[in-house]
Design an enzyme around this catalytic site. Structure first.
Site, PDB file in Angstrom:
ATOM      1  N   LYS A  55       0.841  -1.135   0.104  1.00  0.00           N
ATOM      2  CA  LYS A  55      -0.200  -0.024   0.149  1.00  0.00           C
ATOM      3  C   LYS A  55       0.909   1.129  -0.001  1.00  0.00           C
ATOM      4  O   LYS A  55       1.833   1.321   0.700  1.00  0.00           O
ATOM      5  CB  LYS A  55      -0.838  -0.098   1.248  1.00  0.00           C
TER       6      LYS A  55
ATOM      7  N   SER B 205      -9.376   2.470   3.272  1.00  0.00           N
ATOM      8  CA  SER B 205      -8.531   3.132   2.284  1.00  0.00           C
ATOM      9  C   SER B 205      -7.525   2.300   1.548  1.00  0.00           C
ATOM     10  O   SER B 205      -6.722   2.495   0.758  1.00  0.00           O
ATOM     11  CB  SER B 205      -7.469   4.177   2.936  1.00  0.00           C
TER      12      SER B 205
ATOM     13  N   SER C 155      -9.941   0.416   7.503  1.00  0.00           N
ATOM     14  CA  SER C 155      -9.172   0.480   6.281  1.00  0.00           C
ATOM     15  C   SER C 155      -8.812  -0.788   5.663  1.00  0.00           C
ATOM     16  O   SER C 155      -8.530  -0.881   4.435  1.00  0.00           O
ATOM     17  CB  SER C 155      -8.032   1.463   5.849  1.00  0.00           C
TER      18      SER C 155
END
Length: 471
Positions: free
Chosen positions: A73, A149, A173
């Site tokens: 990520k 996210s 997230s």
């Protein structure tokens, strides 16, 4: 090659060890998969294919995941010499000076990092539609959001580009994208994973690192690699009885499980799809021999929680903006930010240090009120997301009242456990009538990831997960 890519990371590692495929062949196959499908999904925003191939000759011999491809990520997972953008235009030109501890652990285990995945700006919302890189699309339906996210990581794993991808969770997230993309997503206990050396904590301790995968055994085995206290960390999670990987297949015993199918906010109408997801999971758990009763912590419905949680996040966003200015050598003009983060940064700047401490103290009390329920229960069963999966554009960037009003009900079952620091796992156990995944969440007391892994593996064995979006 496609058959090998459909294996989980543990299975891919075994295929390499047995000589069924070489690390180079496996990595090249994953790169080809990304190149074939990412144009429509937009999960990988910073590919590093040439560097990844060049690193194959230096893979550590005997590493448990030698040659297995992975994506990380682009938020909280710094890589030396690589761009770091956190979904924002404000980071243009910034490169990371050293690997995060968690990245180092992945490299030492033999993983080959193919690139960095899309995330909303600063990770402050539940969809992945940053202005800087455009929207990531859900492989189950390209008109839908993969969540946020960690939406880029979730979409990549769900589409079969890689078996696992890293993530982080400050308000849901990891779990929200897992729920919306039909994956396994475990948010560890506060302090279980380190944000070092660049940071001591994120969002005042409410965010933690983790990953997204298609199997419980991958989640357990990869978490074992990068979790654990690092000297100087501000928190240290309670010790586990052993590796999480060893908990897969272990008997969880007869657990006391409470479940909640209705939304904790009285102003949010009940959703029959979410209720069906929870009640079906409750029935399965009862069939597996557990004591299952309708029950939840009373504090879960406290209306002031969102106010204090949001205030802490806003203060952290304001601090993040100040730090970006220092890193890049030029202050950030709030006009550079997306409207959501402009509003949050302004709100954070307007709060005093006393306001921030008072909000943290309120959360301290909330954590104790929540923890009391686990004195008489082992696990809470709840929906992952407080709403059904939603399409791209459902959170309008220029209508903050609507966007914030829709986000609040959505995170009602996730953000409270960021505040309490408890471990929680989302499992892909349900679908909407249109076939979109709906996650079901299990929450344990602080430090009990071992219990969640045992129970999740038992559920997975009884009702194997279907990953229909794999390309």
């Amino acid at each position: 090659m496609d058959e090998v890519l459909r294996l989980d990371a543990v299975g891919q590692a075994q295929a390499v060890r047995e000589g069924l495929i070489s690390p180079r062949e496996l990595v090249e196959a994953a790169i080809a998969k990304i190149e074939a499908h990412d144009a429509e999904i937009n999960a990988v925003v910073h590919p590093r294919f040439e560097r990844a191939l060049a690193e194959l000759d230096g893979l550590p011999e005997g590493a448990p995941f030698r040659g297995v491809p992975i994506l990380v990520k682009d938020l909280g997972w710094g890589q030396a010499g690589e761009p770091y953008r956190a979904g924002s235009r404000t980071f243009d030109g910034v490169e990371v000076g050293e690997d995060a501890h968690a990245v180092t652990s992945l490299r030492e285990a033999g993983f080959v990092i193919l690139g960095r995945t899309n995330t909303p700006e600063f990770g402050t919302t539940i969809t992945t539609e940053p202005v800087a890189y455009g929207p990531t699309r859900n492989p189950y339906d390209l008109a839908y959001s993969p969540g946020g996210s960690s939406g880029g990581s979730a979409a990549a794993v769900a589409a079969g580009m890689v078996a696992v991808a890293t993530a982080s969770d400050g308000g849901g997230s990891i779990r929200i994208p897992a729920g919306m993309c039909g994956l396994v997503g475990l948010k560890p206990t506060r302090g279980r994973s380190s944000y070092g050396p660049a940071s001591g904590e994120a969002w005042s301790g409410m965010s933690t690192l983790g990953l997204l995968s298609r199997t419980v055994r991958d989640t357990a085995a990869v978490l074992d690699l990068f979790t654990g206290y690092v000297h100087g960390d501000p928190y240290d999670a309670p010790g586990l009885p052993g590796p999480l990987g060893a908990e897969v297949g272990a008997d969880p015993g007869r657990l006391r499980i409470g479940f909640v199918a209705e939304h904790p906010r009285e102003d949010v109408p009940g959703d029959p799809v979410l209720a069906d997801a929870v009640t079906a999971a409750a029935t399965l758990l009862e069939e597996l021999g557990h004591e299952v009763t309708p029950s939840r912590p009373e504090a879960l419905a406290e209306p002031d929680f969102a106010l204090h949680f949001g205030a802490i996040v806003a203060t952290n966003v304001a601090a993040e903006v100040e730090n970006i200015g220092r890193w890049r050598g030029k202050p950030v003009d709030l006009a550079e930010l997306e409207p959501r983060n402009q509003a949050m940064a302004r709100a954070g700047r307007d709060r005093s240090a006393v306001d921030h401490i008072l909000a943290l103290q309120w959360i301290d009390g909330f954590r104790r009120r929540m923890a009391a329920w686990w004195a008489d229960h082992d696990v809470l069963l709840a929906p992952t997301l407080g709403i059904q999966p939603f399409p791209l554009g459902w959170l309008p960037p220029d209508d903050l009242s609507t966007a914030f009003g829709r986000t609040g009900p959505a995170v009602a079952f996730t953000s409270p456990f960021n505040a309490t620091g408890q471990p929680a796992i989302s499992l892909p156990l349900h679908r909407t009538p249109a076939g979109l995944p709906v996650g079901v969440q299990l929450i344990a007391a602080a430090g009990r990831e071992d219990l969640l892994v045992r129970l999740a593996a038992q559920i997975e064995h009884a009702r194997p997960f279907d990953h229909a979006a794999m390309r």
